[in-house]
Design an enzyme around this catalytic site. Sequence first.
Site, PDB file in Angstrom:
ATOM      1  N   GLU C  60       1.202  -1.534  -0.359  1.00 45.27           N
ATOM      2  CA  GLU C  60      -0.161   0.416  -0.302  1.00 45.27           C
ATOM      3  C   GLU C  60       0.364   1.553  -0.011  1.00 45.27           C
ATOM      4  O   GLU C  60       0.515   2.111  -0.609  1.00 45.27           O
ATOM      5  CB  GLU C  60      -0.630  -0.012   1.222  1.00 45.27           C
ATOM      6  CG  GLU C  60      -2.559  -1.118   0.667  1.00 45.27           C
ATOM      7  CD  GLU C  60      -2.163  -2.376   1.071  1.00 45.27           C
ATOM      8  OE1 GLU C  60      -1.046  -2.791   1.697  1.00 45.27           O
ATOM      9  OE2 GLU C  60      -2.805  -2.907   0.723  1.00 45.27           O
ATOM     10  N   HIS C 127     -12.019  -5.910   7.346  1.00 42.14           N
ATOM     11  CA  HIS C 127     -12.754  -5.526   6.043  1.00 42.14           C
ATOM     12  C   HIS C 127     -14.207  -4.417   6.407  1.00 42.14           C
ATOM     13  O   HIS C 127     -15.157  -4.222   5.671  1.00 42.14           O
ATOM     14  CB  HIS C 127     -12.451  -6.942   5.506  1.00 42.14           C
ATOM     15  CG  HIS C 127     -11.885  -7.579   5.734  1.00 42.14           C
ATOM     16  ND1 HIS C 127     -10.737  -8.386   6.307  1.00 42.14           N
ATOM     17  CD2 HIS C 127     -11.565  -7.979   4.147  1.00 42.14           C
ATOM     18  CE1 HIS C 127      -9.412  -8.437   5.636  1.00 42.14           C
ATOM     19  NE2 HIS C 127     -10.600  -8.454   4.320  1.00 42.14           N
TER      20      HIS C 127
END
Lengths: 338, 424, 323
Positions: C60, C127
Site C-alpha cells: 500500500e 474489512h
Amino acid sequence: MTQAELSELVKRSEFTPVAGLSAEDCVTLYYYMQLTRTFEMRLASFYRQGKMVGGVYLGTGNEATSVGATYTLEDRDILAPTHRDIGAHFVKGESLRAMALQLLGRAEGPTGGKDNGLHQGNKEINTLGMISHLGAMISVAAGAALASKIKKSGQVAIHFIGDGTSSIGDFHEGLNFASVMELPVVYIIENNQYAYSTPNSKQYACDWIAQRAHGFDMPGIVVDGTDVVEMYRVTKWAVERARRGEGPALIESQTMRMRGHSEHDSADYVPQKVMEKWEDKDPIDILKNYLRDWGVLTDVTREQIDEQIESEVEKAFEYALDAPVPEGPEAANGVYAR
Amino acid sequence: MRVEVVMPQMGESVAEGTIIKWHKQPGDAIEKDEILLEISTDKVDSEIPSSHEGKLAEITVEEGKTVDVGTTIAYIETEKDADIESSDNGESEKAEVAEDTAERSEEATAPANGEQIETKGRSGKDFYSPLVRSIAAKENVSQSELESIEGTGIGGRVRKQDLLGYLESRGTKPAARPTKQVQAIKYTGPMENVDVVEMDNIRKSIAKHMRTSLDTSAHVYSVSEVDMSKIVAFREKHKAEFQRKEGFKLTYTPFIADATVRALKDFPRVNASVDMDKGEVLEKRFVNLGMAVAIEDGLIVPVIKGADERSFLGLARETHRLANKARDKELDPDDVQGGTFTITNPGIFGNLYGLPIINQPQLGILGVGAIKKRPVVINDAIAIRSMMYLTLSYDHRVLDGAVGGQFLQRIVQYLEEFDGEGIL
Amino acid sequence: MAEITYIQAISEGLREEMQRDESVFLLGEDIGNYGGAFKVTKGFVEEFGEERVIDTPLAESAIFGMSIGAALQDMRPVAEMQFSDFVSTGFNQLVNNAAKIHYRWGAAVPMTVRMPTGGGVHGGPFHSQNTEAWFFHVPGLKLVAPSNPYDAKGLIKAAIRDKNPVLYFEHKYLYRREKQELSGDDFLVEIGKGRVAREGEDLTVLTYGSMVPTSLEAASHLESRIDVEVIDLRSLMPLDMELIIGSIKKTNKALIVHEDIKTGGIGAELSARITEEAFEWLDGPIRRVASIDTPVPFAPSLEEYFMPNPDKIAAGIQQLWDY
C-alpha cells in the site's frame, strides 16, 4: 559560473577523456563540488552566528556522490534528492539564490518559508521535494519513472537514499515495485557510515546494502563515493540502462559524513581513527589532485574558480539575508491546489 | 393504577383554562371517552372526555378555577398496568428507547448509539436554549414572560414552537414594552340596586380583544348602500326547495359571503395582515372568512377555511355547520383560528348599520345592515327596492380610502349584478 | 436511460475518465485481469491495457508513493485500496507526502484513492471500518463519500479531475443495493457541495454514505409526527458549511448520523462547527447517532448492535425532537 566560463580555464591538450567525461566536464564537476562545500561552510558559520532558522544538515564528504551521479542526468530527467544533496540540486539547475532563500526561510524561496532544509521540489527542473520520513520518496521516484514509462517519454529518475533508510519497510516496497515493473529509476545509497549516531554495524547485517539488489533482481554495485569520476561512470551506466528500458539499479556509494548529523551534533561517537582515515579521502582533494596531475587545472586557475565561487555564494546570501520573511497570514494559503 | 388528568391545551397559543363544570364526582365510575368535565379558555369552551376507563379518584382543581395548561386537575384510578397504559405512539417509543438505554448503560466503556442522553444540571423548565434566548431578545420577551410560557419539551422546557406560539397569540406588539395605561374610571357609587354579574372567560376575552384592536389598528369606515332586490327575489323563489333539499334555511349570509370572497380576490391587499416590526404586509393567497356569530353570552367568530375554493352551496353549508357548532359550544380551537377577513351582521336585530371593530390581526371587517324596503330613485322614477347598508371598517395603517372604498363598491357591484344561474 | 447500481456508476465514471484523458491510469491489487475484489474494474485491462490498469504487488505504501510520483509528472493516477482498512499501511504517504506537497512547494498532486468502506457486510474488524476520520484531520486531502449512483459517478469523475489528492469513500454496502437511472451525459458533482436528500422543517439530520438511505428510512417512519430534513454531506472535506448552517438555522435542531464510531468522528467536528457558527440558532443539543467505540465486530448480532440502523436513528430523532 557557466560552463563556457569554466571551459575558458581548461587546458585541454594534456587530458584523455575518462568515462566519457571531457576536461571541461571535469572542471565543471570540480566547480559544483567546491560550490557545494563553500555554500555549506557558509551555512555552518551562519548556524553558529544565529542567522539560521532551524537545523543545518551538511553533506560534507558527500559532494562527489551527489554531484557525480546527478551530472549523468539530462534536463528533462527526474531528480529525487535527500537532505545532504545540495550539490545535486545545483547540478540539476537550482540557483544559489533560491537555495539561500530556502534555507533561510524567506518569502521568495521555493517553499516560501513553508518548509525547511532541502525539502523543496521544483517542477521546472523536475526535482521532487523530499519529506523527512526517509524511505517515502523511494516509491515516489518509482512513480515518476512509471509516468515516464507510461508516457514513453524516455525520462530517467535518480533517487538518493541514506544507509539508515535501507532499513525501513518502504525500501523493500519501493525497490520491489520498481523492479517488478522494470521502471527507469536508479537508486543511489549514500552510505556515509552513520545514521545519525547509529553505525552501520547496528543498521544491517550484510556486508553491503547493495547485496540486497539481487533479491529484487536488479544490478547492485558498490562504488567509491569519494571519487567523482567513478561515481559518474557507474551511475552513467545505470542511467543509460534504465533509459533503454532495462529496469532499475541499486548503487551503493561508500563515503563518509565528515560532520555531525546536524550542526548541533559534534559526532564524537565517531572514533578519531575512522575520521582521520576518511579525511585522507576528501572527495574535493581527490578531484583537485587528479585535475592537477592531468594538467587540466593549475592551482592558480583553480584558485580563480574558488574565488569566483566565494563571490557567488556571498552574493546569494547577501540577497537572501536582506529578503523579506513571509507575512504571517501567508501560513493560511496554499493547502490546496486550485 | 392512578393516572393524572391534566388541563388540556385547546389551541397552540392557549396557556390556561378554567374549569366550568365537573360532570363526575370522586367515586363515580367513568368510561373511556365519557365526558368528564367542561372547560373554558379564551378561545373556546369545550367538553373534555376521559382518557381512561376507571373511577374518578380525586378532583384537585375546583370549578371556576383557572390553571395553566398541563396542570393536574384530577386523578382517575384504573385497573390496568402502567406499561400498557399509554396508547400514544410517541410515548411508547420513548419507553422502548429508555429501556434500550438501560441495557446499554451497563457497558460503561462503550457509549451506545441511539442512547438516551441525560441532560445534567439545569434542564427542563429552567433551561432556555440559545435559540429561545435569541428569539426572546429579538421580540422583547421578558424573563418573566418566558417563565410564564408553558413548555412542551422534556421536563417542560420551552421549545421553539412554544415561544413562537406564544408570540403569535401575543400579537406583534411586544408585551414587555411598557405602554401607557389609561386608568379606567370605575363606578364608586352605592351598591344597593346594583346587580354584580361576574364576567366569564369569553366575555373577558372579548373585552380584551376589542380593546387591543382599537389600540392596534387605525380604524376608518366607509358605508355603502346595496340594492338587494334581485337576491331577495331569488331567495323567495328558492327558499322552500332549498330547505327541503339541504335541511336548513337559505339565509342572506352566503350571498354576502360569496360577493365578499370574490371582492377579496380582486383586492388582495384587504385580505392581509401587517407586521409593523418588519415593515411587511402579508397578503394571503387564500381566504379564510370569519363569520361573527352571536351566542348566548357573547360572540364568537368561526372561520370558513378556504372560502375562496368553495361554491355558493359550499359556503352556505359551511356557514350553517359552523353557526350550529358555535351555538352548541362545540367549536374546536381550529374552527376559530386563521381568519383573513371577517363579516359581522349588526343588521340581524333590524338596525340599519353598525361600525364593527376589526378582528386582529386582520385588516378589515364588513358590517351587514338590515334589508329594508325603501323608495329609491331609478331613472328619475321612484321605485320600491329592498335596500341594505354595508359598512367596511378597515385599517388605515395599510389601507387608504381609495382601496377601502373601491373594495366595498366591488362587493356592492357583485351583489347587485347577482345572477343566480346554476348556483344551487 | 438505464438503471445502474452504485458500483456500476463508479465503473462508468472511471471508464469515461480513462477514455477522455490518457493521463488517467489505475493501480491497485488484483484490479487487472481479475477485475478487482469487487469487480469495479472488470474488463478495464482489455480496454485500456496493462500499462494503464496496473496490478500491483501487495504494498500500500508503494501504491501511494507511485501515485504521488506519477501525479508529480502530470499523470492522474487512481489508486484502489482493496478495502479501505488497508490504507493504514500506506498512511504516511497520504498524510505526510501527498497532503503536504502543494503547501510545501506548490506542486499539484492530482491523485484519487478509491476506498471501499464500511460495515454491514459482516467483514469483521479489518474489512469493515470507516476510515474517513483518520484523514479528516489532515489538511491537503479532500474527502468525498457518495450515497447513490448519481453522486458516485459524478464524484469519481470530479475527484479524478481535481488537482488535489482526493480520497473517495465508496460504501460496500451500497454497491449493489443502490440503483438509479442515469443519463449517459458527462456530468460532475462538485466537491464541497452537499445535497438536501429530504426537505423538512423540524429537525436536521446531517449524514453521509451508507447512513443517507438509512436516515431517510428513519425519517419516513416518523413522517406523520416529525418533518425531518436530511442533508447528504457528500463532501466531507471541504464541508458545505453554507448548506449545513442554513439548514440548522431553519430547523434549529441537529442530529449527526454516521456509521463511523462516535468518538473523534466527522460528527464531532460538525458539532463543534455548528456550535461555533450557529449557537444562537440552536433549540436543543447537537446529538450524534454513530457506531459504538469498539472495533467492528464480526458476528451479525454483534455488528447489528454496533452500528446505527433506522430504529436507532428514529429514536435519536424522536428524543431530540422531544427535547
